[in-house]
Write an enzyme that holds these catalytic residues in place. Structure first.
Site, PDB file in Angstrom:
ATOM      1  N   CYS A  18      -5.179  -0.980  -6.446  1.00  0.00           N
ATOM      2  CA  CYS A  18      -6.068  -0.223  -5.567  1.00  0.00           C
ATOM      3  C   CYS A  18      -6.967  -1.171  -4.772  1.00  0.00           C
ATOM      4  O   CYS A  18      -6.515  -1.827  -3.842  1.00  0.00           O
ATOM      5  CB  CYS A  18      -6.872   0.792  -6.381  1.00  0.00           C
ATOM      6  SG  CYS A  18      -7.716   2.038  -5.361  1.00  0.00           S
ATOM      7  N   HIS A  37      -2.451   3.596  -8.982  1.00  0.00           N
ATOM      8  CA  HIS A  37      -2.997   3.225 -10.289  1.00  0.00           C
ATOM      9  C   HIS A  37      -1.911   3.373 -11.355  1.00  0.00           C
ATOM     10  O   HIS A  37      -1.879   4.378 -12.085  1.00  0.00           O
ATOM     11  CB  HIS A  37      -4.197   4.110 -10.637  1.00  0.00           C
ATOM     12  CG  HIS A  37      -5.423   3.821  -9.846  1.00  0.00           C
ATOM     13  ND1 HIS A  37      -6.385   2.921 -10.258  1.00  0.00           N
ATOM     14  CD2 HIS A  37      -5.841   4.293  -8.636  1.00  0.00           C
ATOM     15  CE1 HIS A  37      -7.356   2.860  -9.357  1.00  0.00           C
ATOM     16  NE2 HIS A  37      -7.045   3.684  -8.360  1.00  0.00           N
ATOM     17  N   GLU A  40      -1.658   2.127 -14.159  1.00  0.00           N
ATOM     18  CA  GLU A  40      -2.174   2.158 -15.530  1.00  0.00           C
ATOM     19  C   GLU A  40      -2.214   3.567 -16.098  1.00  0.00           C
ATOM     20  O   GLU A  40      -2.170   3.764 -17.317  1.00  0.00           O
ATOM     21  CB  GLU A  40      -3.575   1.533 -15.599  1.00  0.00           C
ATOM     22  CG  GLU A  40      -4.687   2.301 -14.910  1.00  0.00           C
ATOM     23  CD  GLU A  40      -4.898   1.923 -13.451  1.00  0.00           C
ATOM     24  OE1 GLU A  40      -6.010   2.130 -12.930  1.00  0.00           O
ATOM     25  OE2 GLU A  40      -3.941   1.429 -12.822  1.00  0.00           O
TER      26      GLU A  40
END
EC number: 6.3.4.2
Length: 554
Positions: free
Chosen positions: A380, A518, A520
């Protein structure tokens, strides 16, 4: 009706209700049941989207673009059900819904009150989120006794009256402190917490007792006697070395059997197969390699702000039996050009963030990784920092910046997204005057990967979906200019309008990759994530002098 397990907490906050609930959910899922989870948060914010990371930790994003509590991240790391905005309910959202109904005239002139209107709306949200599942776990945020939680507790009390004990279970997590001076575990706080819960009409069916050490049987019997809970249902939750070992611990004590018996699900549930969790714990406890990753962020003093990033790095390591040590680096500390904090590390990750504070430090971290050939992973804001670094120092665009930080930049290589298409095909539009809450490009977005790139190799397919949460994007006016300078546009949105990933050619850098999304949020301990696995592998290669010492995988 879906059987519901309501999880409450007492004595103090931060005991780990979310982890305990998610661990139980993972066991029930391993028994072949279709499980979901819901978080009821008592704060008045509609969602955590505009809350400070220093106060609340990370904002977790679901596929449908909901900005939710970080506990939903725990849920999705333990169970395979993909959650949505229905699984995160706040007091603010409840009141917003009720007020909208009142304005429409839905209550036909009635005086709108906490009971029944607020409690009815809470129950409606619970029903909406849990329909069509075999079992649902509902966590109530905060601590019993907090005034903010009372409407939620009243609502679940009513649910118990309506559905009965065969369709509802109350599970209360409490603290059994160890007093070192006396050499004793103290059960009185637990007794008082249950007394408080019973005063509002809720009798726990199960007690989860957090403690620093194993609770002796004599103390468990005492707790059972004074709380009206079966001794079998007083479950000890001692501190453990490996968080992902909690499902194994709860299974060992038979918590899932208590649930199966109360809900009469023995004919539906199979035996639990927790071999995947055993493999995860074994990989964490017995690593064969070790790397150190520097995480250069803005909120490193409160590491919950990057909870999913830290977990995803560990997942990437355990998939190859590698211990990942995290070195948290404050981005602002790098702005004096002292890169000492980045010496002797095996990889650099720059995560997301907002605002100009620390941005130049992130740009410098990207430059350091690029020039020193250290594996770099930008997420990001970390991708935007990498683009700014490349524009300034390779493409020769002096003064290049993001318009988030400098609206007068002569080369705004990162700019506000003013228009994009959602997953439903609708066109979203924003400008500088739009509200901050709920106005970003949010949720799962598909992107097409460029053939022959590192990201295409890591994912092993042409189209992938990742979750987004951002307001600024790569400025397409500079796409050709930066590509001519050697930057690789590795992935673009399906309509070719947005740059999703960048990387450097492997002849220029061994592993330099950044993404606007993102990833994650889609990493789990049992599966990992291709980008994090690849990043940790690159860090291992750097530590080994460019060649992996040993190929291992779980």
């Amino acid at each position: 009706m879906t059987p519901l397990i309501f999880v409450t907490g007492g004595v103090v906050s931060s005991l780990g209700k979310g982890i305990a609930a998610a661990s139980l959910a993972s066991i029930l899922e391993a028994r072949g049941l279709k499980v979901t989870m819901v978080k009821l948060d008592p704060y008045i914010n509609v969602d955590p989207g505009t809350m400070s990371p220093f106060q609340h930790g990370e904002v977790y994003v679901t596929d449908d673009g909901a900005e939710t509590d970080l506990d939903l991240g725990h849920y999705e790391r333990f169970v395979r059900t993909r959650l949505s905005r229905n699984n995160s309910v706040t007091t603010g959202r409840i009141y917003q819904n009720v007020i909208c109904k009142e304005r429409r005239g839905d209550y036909l002139g009635a005086t709108v009150q906490v009971i029944p209107h607020i409690t009815d709306e809470i129950r409606r949200c619970i029903d909406e989120a849990t329909a069509s599942f075999d079992v649902a776990l509902v966590e109530i945020g905060g601590t019993v006794g907090d005034i903010e939680s009372l409407p939620f507790l009243e609502a679940i009390r009513q649910v118990r009256i309506e559905r009965g004990a065969e369709r509802t279970m109350f599970m209360h997590l409490t603290l059994v402190p160890y007093i070192a001076a006396a050499g004793e575990l103290k059960t009185k706080p637990t007794q008082h917490s249950v007394k408080e819960l019973r005063s509002i009409g809720i009798q726990p069916d199960v007690l989860l007792c957090r403690s620093e050490q194993v609770i002796p049987d004599s103390e468990r019997r005492k707790i059972a006697l004074f709380t009206n809970v079966s001794e079998r249902a007083v479950i000890g939750c001692p501190d453990i070395d490996v968080l992902y070992g909690m499902p194994l611990e709860l299974r060992r004590q038979g918590l899932d059997e208590i649930v199966i018996d109360q809900f009469k699900l023995s004919g539906t549930a199979s035996l639990a197969d927790l071999s995947e969790w055993e493999d995860v714990v074994d990989a964490i406890k017995h690593p064969l390699d070790e790397v150190t990753i520097a995480v250069v962020g803005k909120y490193v003093d409160y590491q919950d702000a990057y909870k999913s990033v830290g977990e995803a790095l560990k997942h990437g390591g355990l998939r190859q039996r590698t211990k990942v040590n995290l070195k948290w680096v404050e981005a602002q500390d790098l702005e004096g050009s002292d890169m000492g904090a980045l010496k002797d590390i095996d990889g650099i990750l720059v995560p997301g963030g907002f605002g100009d504070r620390g941005f130049e430090g992130k740009v410098l971290a990207s430059r350091y990784a690029r020039e020193q050939r250290v594996p770099y992973f930008g997420i990001c804001y970390g991708m935007q920092a990498a683009v700014v670094d490349y524009a300034r120092h390779v493409a020769g665009l002096e003064g290049a910046n993001s318009t988030e930080n400098d609206r007068q930049s002569p080369h705004p290589v990162i700019a506000l997204i003013t228009e994009w298409r959602t997953t439903t095909g609708e066109v979203e539009r924003r400008d500088e005057k739009s509200d901050l809450g709920g106005t970003m490009r949010l949720g799962l977005q598909e992107q097409r990967l460029k053939a022959g790139t590192l990201v295409r190799e890591l994912y092993g397919r042409d189209v992938v979906g990742e979750r987004h949460r951002h307001r600024y994007e790569f400025n397409n006016r500079y796409r050709t200019q930066l590509e001519d300078a050697g930057l690789v546009i590795a992935a673009k949105s399906m309509d070719d309008t947005l740059v999703e990933m960048i990387e450097l050619p492997r002849e220029m850098h061994p592993w330099f990759l950044a993404c606007q999304a993102h990833p994650e949020f889609l990493s789990t301990p049992r599966d990992g994530h291709p980008l994090f696995i690849g990043f940790v592998k690159a860090a291992r290669a750097r530590k080994a002098g460019g060649k992996l010492l040993r190929e291992v995988c779980v």
